[in-house]
Scaffold this active site. Structure first.
Site, PDB file in Angstrom:
ATOM      1  N   GLU A 121       0.838  -1.191   0.000  1.00 25.40           N
ATOM      2  CA  GLU A 121       0.000   0.000   0.000  1.00 25.40           C
ATOM      3  C   GLU A 121       0.875   1.244   0.000  1.00 25.40           C
ATOM      4  O   GLU A 121       2.094   1.176   0.217  1.00 25.40           O
ATOM      5  CB  GLU A 121      -0.962  -0.011   1.198  1.00 25.40           C
ATOM      6  CG  GLU A 121      -2.001  -1.125   1.099  1.00 25.40           C
ATOM      7  CD  GLU A 121      -3.070  -1.050   2.175  1.00 25.40           C
ATOM      8  OE1 GLU A 121      -2.993  -0.163   3.041  1.00 25.40           O
ATOM      9  OE2 GLU A 121      -3.990  -1.879   2.138  1.00 25.40           O
ATOM     10  N   HIS A 236      -9.469   9.686   2.458  1.00 26.54           N
ATOM     11  CA  HIS A 236      -9.094   8.625   1.537  1.00 26.54           C
ATOM     12  C   HIS A 236      -9.411   9.091   0.123  1.00 26.54           C
ATOM     13  O   HIS A 236     -10.510   9.565  -0.149  1.00 26.54           O
ATOM     14  CB  HIS A 236      -9.848   7.337   1.846  1.00 26.54           C
ATOM     15  CG  HIS A 236      -9.204   6.121   1.261  1.00 26.54           C
ATOM     16  ND1 HIS A 236      -9.199   5.865  -0.086  1.00 26.54           N
ATOM     17  CD2 HIS A 236      -8.528   5.100   1.842  1.00 26.54           C
ATOM     18  CE1 HIS A 236      -8.549   4.734  -0.310  1.00 26.54           C
ATOM     19  NE2 HIS A 236      -8.127   4.251   0.844  1.00 26.54           N
ATOM     20  N   ARG A 278      -1.467   9.372   1.205  1.00 28.00           N
ATOM     21  CA  ARG A 278      -2.891   9.594   1.006  1.00 28.00           C
ATOM     22  C   ARG A 278      -3.257  11.071   0.940  1.00 28.00           C
ATOM     23  O   ARG A 278      -4.135  11.464   0.170  1.00 28.00           O
ATOM     24  CB  ARG A 278      -3.678   8.928   2.138  1.00 28.00           C
ATOM     25  CG  ARG A 278      -3.807   7.428   1.969  1.00 28.00           C
ATOM     26  CD  ARG A 278      -4.612   6.826   3.079  1.00 28.00           C
ATOM     27  NE  ARG A 278      -4.807   5.397   2.837  1.00 28.00           N
ATOM     28  CZ  ARG A 278      -5.380   4.571   3.702  1.00 28.00           C
ATOM     29  NH1 ARG A 278      -5.809   5.020   4.850  1.00 28.00           N
ATOM     30  NH2 ARG A 278      -5.524   3.294   3.411  1.00 28.00           N
ATOM     31  N   HIS A 337     -11.822   9.719   6.197  1.00 28.85           N
ATOM     32  CA  HIS A 337     -11.584   8.299   6.410  1.00 28.85           C
ATOM     33  C   HIS A 337     -11.056   7.983   7.808  1.00 28.85           C
ATOM     34  O   HIS A 337     -11.512   7.036   8.443  1.00 28.85           O
ATOM     35  CB  HIS A 337     -10.597   7.799   5.360  1.00 28.85           C
ATOM     36  CG  HIS A 337     -10.303   6.333   5.414  1.00 28.85           C
ATOM     37  ND1 HIS A 337     -11.310   5.385   5.348  1.00 28.85           N
ATOM     38  CD2 HIS A 337      -9.140   5.648   5.524  1.00 28.85           C
ATOM     39  CE1 HIS A 337     -10.767   4.166   5.411  1.00 28.85           C
ATOM     40  NE2 HIS A 337      -9.461   4.305   5.527  1.00 28.85           N
ATOM     41  N   ARG A 372      -1.623   9.186   8.919  1.00 27.76           N
ATOM     42  CA  ARG A 372      -1.532   7.753   9.209  1.00 27.76           C
ATOM     43  C   ARG A 372      -0.967   6.989   8.013  1.00 27.76           C
ATOM     44  O   ARG A 372      -1.430   7.141   6.884  1.00 27.76           O
ATOM     45  CB  ARG A 372      -2.921   7.209   9.543  1.00 27.76           C
ATOM     46  CG  ARG A 372      -2.946   5.700   9.800  1.00 27.76           C
ATOM     47  CD  ARG A 372      -4.369   5.216   9.925  1.00 27.76           C
ATOM     48  NE  ARG A 372      -5.101   5.341   8.685  1.00 27.76           N
ATOM     49  CZ  ARG A 372      -5.760   4.334   8.089  1.00 27.76           C
ATOM     50  NH1 ARG A 372      -5.750   3.135   8.625  1.00 27.76           N
ATOM     51  NH2 ARG A 372      -6.413   4.532   6.980  1.00 27.76           N
TER      52      ARG A 372
END
Length: 522
Positions: A121, A236, A278, A337, A372
């Protein structure tokens, strides 16, 4: 359990039955109460964000990987606001957390030789995302742990229970007020663990369950706890852009981009790096939408016909909206998100209020910093829930000064979070922020500080107003650069009230008009 069954008095009370809450309950050896807003098994609609997690849990378990490398990626994503000690401790626990969940019945996806299937990811330097049930990791984990909770007699499960407020005695926790199936009950206890999740449900576009409105944060700050890093909200970049505005949006996992899917517009043109952090991808998508484009996630060339096998849950979500990701690009848009901020806690999850702990997304542990790292949230929930559970084992439950249990009475109607408040947050505290927009948003919530939702919205926007820089999940178009040194923000109730009063006092006819960045793409 119904409201007519007597509740145990004097046991630790865990509010919230997502991953952090159930891990806390399973990790302590003492009797405890686990309260959840719906039923413990509730999956649709989901009562906890843990059930929606698709990508998996980050852990350095692959060849060539290590907790030190995982920590380095976490620190880089956190943009200077992580606590390096907590990052090192939590990432070091990653392999043990995978094993611990397996011991509790979680069936991780594995190759034929028994090794874990690991995904990649964004912002991870290695494949380290362990998953279960392909793209339904959260639901798979929660089913296994809920079954274990049901088998554990020392855990009293209280369903259809909503925490209203904490009860204090001499500044320490003495009980918690619960609405259980419409009956208001005061449950005495000197230990409350808030596992109430985040506040993403306060945005118009969100991947969060409706109950994720930050109620635990509001209860904690009213009791005297300190909130940290409230301005840092992770959006997100690829939520499924289908259905009516203001509804919870289904997530298109970052794992799809990890397998090579690309972001394109209506002309098929790529416009950003899909595996950047992100926050940067979300801003790129948002700006492209503000410019009048429609954005799609295109997996036709990279995943193609294998999409239903590799991502069965996402395939089903798309099919429900008449989209076939094998042959069609999927329309996407950014959505709130994850919240990096929360109740400030120490390494055992303790807040500044004696007898009050926080775990999971409700807590600000220092792991996430300003942004995060993907799939670190499930890891944090497992590790910190375990630590807090062990902390409870050595706790002396003091009954001195406890208030008496109150007789059950009809509860007042649950306060609603109006859609207008969610639009205020999306417009003024969304992907791209400005001073003018934040001040406007604060004025619109100034008379709602007495409500949980209004208090949390004000805390987010006030912290964002005070941070005159752009870092991680907080981007100010009027202050686009990061300062030389990141300083974690802190807000108590007094600072919140004073700051909001100052904004109200400063408001006037000379207030700058909203910039184009406050427009909401359709």
């Amino acid at each position: 359990m119904t409201g007519q069954v007597p509740l145990p008095v004097g046991q630790p009370v865990i509010i919230g039955a997502g991953l952090a809450g159930v891990m806390t309950a399973l990790s302590t050896t003492r009797p405890c109460v686990l309260a959840c807003t719906g039923t413990l098994e509730a999956m649709q609609p989901p009562s906890a964000a843990s059930m929606l997690a698709q990508g998996g849990m980050a852990a350095a378990v692959g060849a060539g990987d290590s907790p030190a490398l995982h920590a380095a990626d976490t620190l880089a994503a956190g943009a200077g606001l992580c606590d390096p000690r907590m990052v090192a401790r939590i990432t070091a626990e990653g392999p043990a957390a995978v094993a611990r969940l397996a011991g509790l019945g979680v069936a991780w996806d594995r190759h034929a030789d028994g090794t874990l299937q690991l995904g990649l990811e964004a912002a991870h330097g290695h494949r380290r995302i362990a998953h279960a049930g392909e793209d339904a990791t959260g639901a798979t984990i929660m089913r296994a742990l809920v079954a274990r909770v049901r088998q554990t007699g020392r855990i009293t499960v209280v369903e259809h229970a909503r925490a209203r407020d904490l009860v204090l005695h001499d500044g320490a926790v003495a009980g918690v007020e619960l609405d259980i199936g419409g009956q208001e009950v005061m449950l005495p206890t000197t230990a409350v663990i808030l596992a109430t999740g985040g506040m993403g449900g306060l945005f118009a576009d969100t991947t969060n369950p409706p109950a994720a409105t930050g109620s635990g944060l509001a209860m904690a700050v009213r009791a005297g706890a300190v909130l940290g890093n409230m301005e840092f909200v992770q959006f997100h970049p690829t939520a499924l852009s289908a259905g009516a505005r203001g509804q919870r949006l289904s997530l298109i996992s970052e794992a799809v981009r990890g397998e090579g899917a690309v972001l394109v517009d209506e002309a098929g043109a790529r416009f950003t790096s899909e595996l950047a952090t992100r926050d940067s991808v979300s801003r790129a998508v948002w700006r492209h939408m503000l410019a009048g484009h429609t954005v799609y996630l295109d997996a036709r060339a990279s995943v193609g016909a294998d999409f239903p096998n590799r991502f069965p849950a996402i395939s089903a979500l798309c099919a429900a909206h008449g989209i076939n990701p094998v042959t069609q690009p999927v329309p996407v848009r950014p959505a709130a998100h994850y919240h990096m901020g929360g109740i400030m806690v120490d390494q055992q999850g303790r807040s500044d209020v004696p007898g009050l702990w926080a775990v999971g997304e409700a807590a600000c542990t220092g792991l996430h910093g300003a942004n995060r790292l993907a799939s670190n949230s499930l890891l944090e929930a497992v590790v910190c829930g375990t630590w807090t559970g062990h902390e409870l084992d050595g706790l002396t439950m003091n009954s001195a000064g406890q208030v008496q249990a109150g007789a059950a009475r009809q509860a007042a109607p649950a306060p609603q979070s109006p859609l207008s408040l969610r639009h205020v947050m999306s417009r003024h505290a969304g992907v791209i922020r400005t001073e003018a927009g934040l001040r406007t948003g604060l004025l619109q919530v100034a008379d709602r500080l007495h409500t949980d939702a209004g208090l949390v919205c004000a805390a987010v926007m006030l912290a964002a107003l005070h941070r005159r820089e752009s870092r991680g999940g907080h981007f100010r178009s009027d202050c686009p650069d990061a300062d030389t040194a990141g300083i974690p923000s802190r807000l108590g109730l007094a600072e919140l009230r004073t700051g909001l009063a100052r904004v109200v006092a400063q408001a006037g006819p000379s207030m700058a008009p909203l910039s184009m960045n406050e427009r909401m793409p359709s």
